[in-house]
Design an enzyme around this catalytic site. Structure first.
Site, PDB file in Angstrom:
ATOM      1  N   ASN A  75      44.208  38.815  41.566  1.00  0.00           N
ATOM      2  CA  ASN A  75      45.490  38.170  41.870  1.00  0.00           C
ATOM      3  C   ASN A  75      45.294  36.660  41.777  1.00  0.00           C
ATOM      4  O   ASN A  75      44.164  36.182  41.681  1.00  0.00           O
ATOM      5  CB  ASN A  75      45.985  38.616  43.258  1.00  0.00           C
ATOM      6  CG  ASN A  75      44.998  38.214  44.336  1.00  0.00           C
ATOM      7  OD1 ASN A  75      44.784  37.044  44.595  1.00  0.00           O
ATOM      8  ND2 ASN A  75      44.360  39.204  44.956  1.00  0.00           N
ATOM      9  N   LYS A 116      31.777  47.968  28.047  1.00  0.00           N
ATOM     10  CA  LYS A 116      33.159  47.573  27.734  1.00  0.00           C
ATOM     11  C   LYS A 116      33.863  48.722  27.028  1.00  0.00           C
ATOM     12  O   LYS A 116      33.343  49.259  26.040  1.00  0.00           O
ATOM     13  CB  LYS A 116      33.133  46.342  26.828  1.00  0.00           C
ATOM     14  CG  LYS A 116      34.509  45.873  26.439  1.00  0.00           C
ATOM     15  CD  LYS A 116      34.463  44.721  25.451  1.00  0.00           C
ATOM     16  CE  LYS A 116      35.865  44.404  24.965  1.00  0.00           C
ATOM     17  NZ  LYS A 116      35.860  43.416  23.888  1.00  0.00           N
TER      18      LYS A 116
END
Ligand code: C5P
Length: 399
Positions: free
Chosen positions: A209, A288
């Site tokens: 955030n 990944k």
């Protein structure tokens, strides 16, 4: 006994017209029991003489870097080591610039570099000089480095102008020195959480955030200045760790909880400003994950509520939470206060301009468990930190 008794204060006097007021400061400090060593800069000597200060302090007055009054001692290093406070009053724009830049070209500036004593600065100058961006930038630099400013008052200045720049009055300057000698939060141990957390999705992606950590860092910094022992447990931010705080850097909510529990036994106050991710991916991809055309569904599981966990084993600690809301601010904040077993919740409406994530300002309401409520106007996060610690200090001393 006065807090000044037996304390060693270096009083630097610089070349402002207000230099004559330093005689009163030296006199009051001496009367209160302090040992005052006055250092006059070259320019100050155009306004005041050594004789005045020698008579007031009954000690030699220092002006020259190469004047070594005490045999076989390097006077400035000796003075710097002994000092409890270095007070510069009045401070000109010139000394602020030199102190900010770390220049050491006379006795006072050399002492300032050679001492660990806290710097208290009372500026006095013409309004235009005070408001000049160069001066204001120097003030910010020194402030960030821990100097305590006694800001100039507004009034009629020696040059005839009216505005900010008048040396603060002697009692205000003495109060600031007293605060440094006897910090209000001495002996209090504070845990602050700050910043966002990052919950990894794979090796290069995460959920987070926009919390900058500014509010928590401001609280940690201010608590250190007020003498508290501070542990800052922080998620990833771009901010410098506050000097004097023990900073523990973490990434995830789980790590933040563990770091808090490690120190929890030893703290008196917890201030949780961290914007903890409420959920984390149930599984973290190894490596990944390659881009593809197919949809990717990520299952999220709830994170531990750090503050609620601490609230369940609160003991005699004071627990403070922050509630960032976009609607029904006070009802939601009140609910969190009870649910997490807090003493105080600081509520802010993040949908308002100047409030919340990434800003330097905040408009908050303090909501106490006993129902007391204080609405503060829009102010800097530093001021919010000061008001919060002041309110907490009152509660701590009531106990
Ligand atoms: O429930 P909510 O997240 O809105 O509560 C905010 C308060 O709780 C803040 O003080 C925040 O730091 C704290 N909190 C926490 N752990 C969480 C979520 C919030 O400590 N997982």
């Amino acid at each position: 006994m006065s807090v000044f008794e037996g304390k060693h204060i270096l009083l630097g006097v610089t070349g402002s017209i207000a230099a004559y007021k330093a005689a009163d400061i030296a006199s009051k400090l001496t009367q209160a029991g302090a040992e005052v060593d006055v250092v006059l800069t070259e320019h100050a000597r155009h306004f005041v003489t050594e004789v005045t200060f020698r008579a007031i302090t009954r000690r030699p007055v220092l002006t020259d870097l190469f004047d070594e009054p005490e045999e076989r001692q390097i006077a400035h290093i000796h003075l710097a080591k002994r000092a409890d406070v270095l007070l510069v009053a009045p401070a000109t724009a010139n000394i602020l610039a030199k102190l900010a830049a770390g220049i050491a070209d006379d006795l006072l500036t050399t002492l300032a570099l050679a001492t660990h004593a806290r710097l208290v600065i009372a500026p006095a100058m013409n309004t235009v000089m005070w408001e000049h961006p160069a001066t204001q930038s120097n003030v910010r630099t020194l402030d960030a480095r821990g100097a305590l400013f006694v800001y100039p008052a507004e009034g009629m200045l020696a040059c005839g102008d009216v505005g900010a720049g008048k040396l603060a009055d002697t009692p205000t300057i003495l109060q600031a020195v007293e605060r440094v000698l006897n910090p209000p939060l001495k002996g209090v141990r504070v845990l602050v959480t700050a910043g966002p957390t990052e919950e990894p999705i794979d090796a290069v992606r995460h959920i987070s955030n926009p919390s900058s950590g500014k509010m928590g860092y401001a609280i940690a910094e201010e608590a250190v200045r007020q003498g508290a022992g501070v542990t800052l447990v922080t998620g990833p931010t771009l901010l410098e760790p506050p000097a004097g705080a023990q900073t523990v850097s973490v990434r995830t909510a789980q790590e933040m909880l563990e770091a808090c529990l490690q120190v929890y036994d030893d703290v008196d106050v917890v201030i949780a400003t961290a914007a903890v991710s409420d959920y984390r991916p149930a599984e973290v991809w190894h490596g990944k994950r390659k881009k593809g055309d197919e949809e990717w569904t990520i299952r999220l599981v709830p994170n531990p509520d750090i503050l609620r966990t601490l609230g369940e084993r609160k003991g005699s600690r004071i627990l403070v939470g922050f509630a960032a809301e976009t609607a029904d601010l006070l009802q939601n904040a009140q609910h969190k206060l009870c649910e997490k077993n807090l003493d105080l919740i600081v509520a802010n409406d993040v949908s308002q301009e100047g409030s919340g994530f990434r800003t330097d300002t905040n408009r908050v309401t303090f909501l106490w468990a006993d129902g007391t409520q204080t609405n503060l106007p829009l102010m800097s996060k530093r001021e919010v930190a000061q008001r919060l610690l002041e309110a907490l200090r009152e509660r701590l001393f009531q106990r």
